[in-house]
Write a protein that holds these residues in place. Structure first.
Motif, short mmCIF file in Angstrom:
data_model
loop_
_atom_site.label_atom_id
_atom_site.label_comp_id
_atom_site.label_asym_id
_atom_site.label_seq_id
_atom_site.Cartn_x
_atom_site.Cartn_y
_atom_site.Cartn_z
N TYR A 1 26.39 76.28 24.32
CA TYR A 1 27.60 76.55 23.70
C TYR A 1 27.98 75.57 22.21
CZ TYR A 1 28.42 77.87 28.44
OH TYR A 1 28.23 78.30 29.80
N GLN A 2 28.68 76.43 21.52
CA GLN A 2 29.11 75.76 20.48
C GLN A 2 30.56 74.70 20.79
OE1 GLN A 2 27.93 75.61 17.49
NE2 GLN A 2 27.63 77.59 16.56
N ASP A 3 30.66 73.92 19.95
CA ASP A 3 31.79 73.18 20.19
C ASP A 3 33.17 73.89 20.54
OD1 ASP A 3 30.63 70.15 18.60
OD2 ASP A 3 30.02 70.89 20.61
N PHE A 4 33.34 74.73 19.51
CA PHE A 4 34.68 75.40 19.61
C PHE A 4 35.02 76.15 20.95
CE2 PHE A 4 32.81 79.44 18.21
CZ PHE A 4 32.09 78.91 17.40
N VAL A 5 33.79 76.69 21.68
CA VAL A 5 34.06 77.41 22.93
C VAL A 5 33.87 76.41 24.03
CG1 VAL A 5 33.81 79.31 21.77
CG2 VAL A 5 32.03 78.35 22.82
N ARG A 6 33.25 75.27 24.09
CA ARG A 6 32.78 74.52 25.18
C ARG A 6 33.98 74.25 26.11
NH1 ARG A 6 29.82 71.20 22.87
NH2 ARG A 6 27.88 72.26 23.12
N GLY A 7 33.91 74.41 27.53
CA GLY A 7 34.95 74.15 28.23
C GLY A 7 36.02 75.30 28.55
N ARG A 8 35.82 76.26 27.46
CA ARG A 8 36.50 77.57 27.69
C ARG A 8 35.75 78.64 28.12
NH1 ARG A 8 39.35 79.72 23.26
NH2 ARG A 8 37.71 78.74 21.92
N PHE A 9 34.71 79.05 27.49
CA PHE A 9 33.68 79.95 27.72
C PHE A 9 32.33 79.53 28.43
CE2 PHE A 9 34.67 82.30 23.39
CZ PHE A 9 36.23 82.20 23.76
N THR A 10 32.05 80.42 29.40
CA THR A 10 30.92 80.19 30.25
C THR A 10 29.93 81.68 30.19
OG1 THR A 10 32.30 78.98 31.91
CG2 THR A 10 30.11 79.65 32.61
N ILE A 11 28.77 81.27 29.75
CA ILE A 11 27.56 82.17 29.91
C ILE A 11 26.97 82.25 31.13
CG2 ILE A 11 25.88 80.92 29.00
CD1 ILE A 11 25.32 83.30 26.97
N SER A 12 26.48 83.42 31.57
CA SER A 12 25.76 83.37 32.85
C SER A 12 24.93 84.62 32.84
CB SER A 12 26.64 83.50 34.10
OG SER A 12 27.53 84.60 34.05
N ARG A 13 23.79 84.66 33.74
CA ARG A 13 22.96 85.85 33.70
C ARG A 13 22.67 86.30 35.13
NH1 ARG A 13 17.06 83.77 31.90
NH2 ARG A 13 16.72 82.40 33.48
N ASP A 14 22.55 87.55 35.18
CA ASP A 14 22.25 88.22 36.59
C ASP A 14 20.84 88.72 36.28
OD1 ASP A 14 21.94 89.87 38.74
OD2 ASP A 14 23.99 89.98 39.10
N LYS A 15 19.71 88.30 36.53
CA LYS A 15 18.55 88.86 36.42
C LYS A 15 18.08 90.13 37.40
CE LYS A 15 15.02 85.95 35.86
NZ LYS A 15 13.88 84.88 36.14
N ALA A 16 18.57 90.32 38.39
CA ALA A 16 18.40 91.54 39.19
C ALA A 16 19.07 92.54 38.37
CB ALA A 16 19.11 91.28 40.48
N LYS A 17 20.20 92.34 37.75
CA LYS A 17 20.92 93.60 36.90
C LYS A 17 20.42 93.36 35.44
CE LYS A 17 25.08 93.45 39.97
NZ LYS A 17 26.43 93.40 39.91
N ASN A 18 19.80 92.42 35.23
CA ASN A 18 19.29 92.43 33.55
C ASN A 18 20.55 92.28 32.84
OD1 ASN A 18 16.78 92.15 32.68
ND2 ASN A 18 16.63 94.18 31.81
N THR A 19 21.57 91.60 32.96
CA THR A 19 22.88 91.38 32.39
C THR A 19 23.25 89.98 32.27
OG1 THR A 19 23.55 93.46 33.56
CG2 THR A 19 25.24 92.00 32.65
N VAL A 20 23.88 89.56 31.32
CA VAL A 20 24.47 88.55 30.62
C VAL A 20 25.72 88.62 30.46
CG1 VAL A 20 24.62 86.76 28.89
CG2 VAL A 20 22.38 87.67 29.62
N TYR A 21 26.51 87.49 31.05
CA TYR A 21 28.14 87.64 30.87
C TYR A 21 28.43 86.54 30.00
CZ TYR A 21 27.32 90.52 35.29
OH TYR A 21 27.05 91.39 35.94
N LEU A 22 29.88 86.64 29.49
CA LEU A 22 30.51 85.69 28.70
C LEU A 22 31.83 85.64 29.41
CD1 LEU A 22 29.96 83.56 26.61
CD2 LEU A 22 31.30 85.23 24.97
N GLN A 23 32.22 84.74 30.06
CA GLN A 23 33.46 84.42 30.64
C GLN A 23 34.32 83.61 29.59
OE1 GLN A 23 35.11 85.90 33.55
NE2 GLN A 23 36.87 85.02 32.61
N MET A 24 35.30 84.34 29.12
CA MET A 24 36.28 83.49 28.06
C MET A 24 37.51 83.37 28.89
SD MET A 24 34.99 85.89 24.80
CE MET A 24 35.82 87.33 25.24
N ASN A 25 37.83 82.03 28.78
CA ASN A 25 39.12 81.56 29.37
C ASN A 25 39.91 81.03 28.28
OD1 ASN A 25 38.50 82.78 31.99
ND2 ASN A 25 37.73 80.77 32.40
#
Length: 122
Positions: free
Chosen positions: A60-84
């Motif tokens: 994470y870049q510092d300006f999003v750390r603690g607010r954004f979360t990246i995750s991946r679902d390999k079964a769906k071949n999908t990456v998410y970015l949860q932005m709070n």
């Protein structure tokens, strides 16, 4: 052919949340590190977050750390970015990109999606 398709952008109030989705086709998440970048009017493109291809390590870049979360679902071949806790300055077009080498804030990515707009406004 490798393709990336983003979705999930929209209009949200400050403090709100959005979840962006990046679907990879033509390859698997074992083949590519996936990063999120953003581009705001009048600003340079900047990297936001990345998930590695090898072990799913998150960066994470510092300006999003603690607010954004990246995750991946390999079964769906999908990456998410949860932005709070979104801020006005998070307004931008968000792109996902694939690198066959590694996560990196600078450097060349092999493939890019078309982008999804995120607008934070009251």
């Amino acid at each position: 052919q490798v393709q990336l398709v983003e979705s999930g952008g929209g209009l949200v109030q400050p403090g709100g949340s959005l979840r962006l989705t990046c679907v990879l086709s033509g390859a698997t998440l074992d083949d590519y590190a996936i990063a999120w970048f953003r581009l705001a009017p009048g600003k340079e493109r900047e990297a936001v977050s990345c998930v590695s291809r090898s072990d799913g390590s998150e960066y994470y870049q510092d300006f999003v750390r603690g607010r954004f979360t990246i995750s991946r679902d390999k079964a769906k071949n999908t990456v998410y970015l949860q932005m709070n806790s979104l801020k006005f300055e998070d307004t931008a077009t968000y792109y996902c990109a694939a690198s066959s080498i590694k996560c990196m804030w600078l450097g060349t990515y092999d493939f890019w999606g078309q982008g999804t707009q995120v607008t934070v406004s009251s």
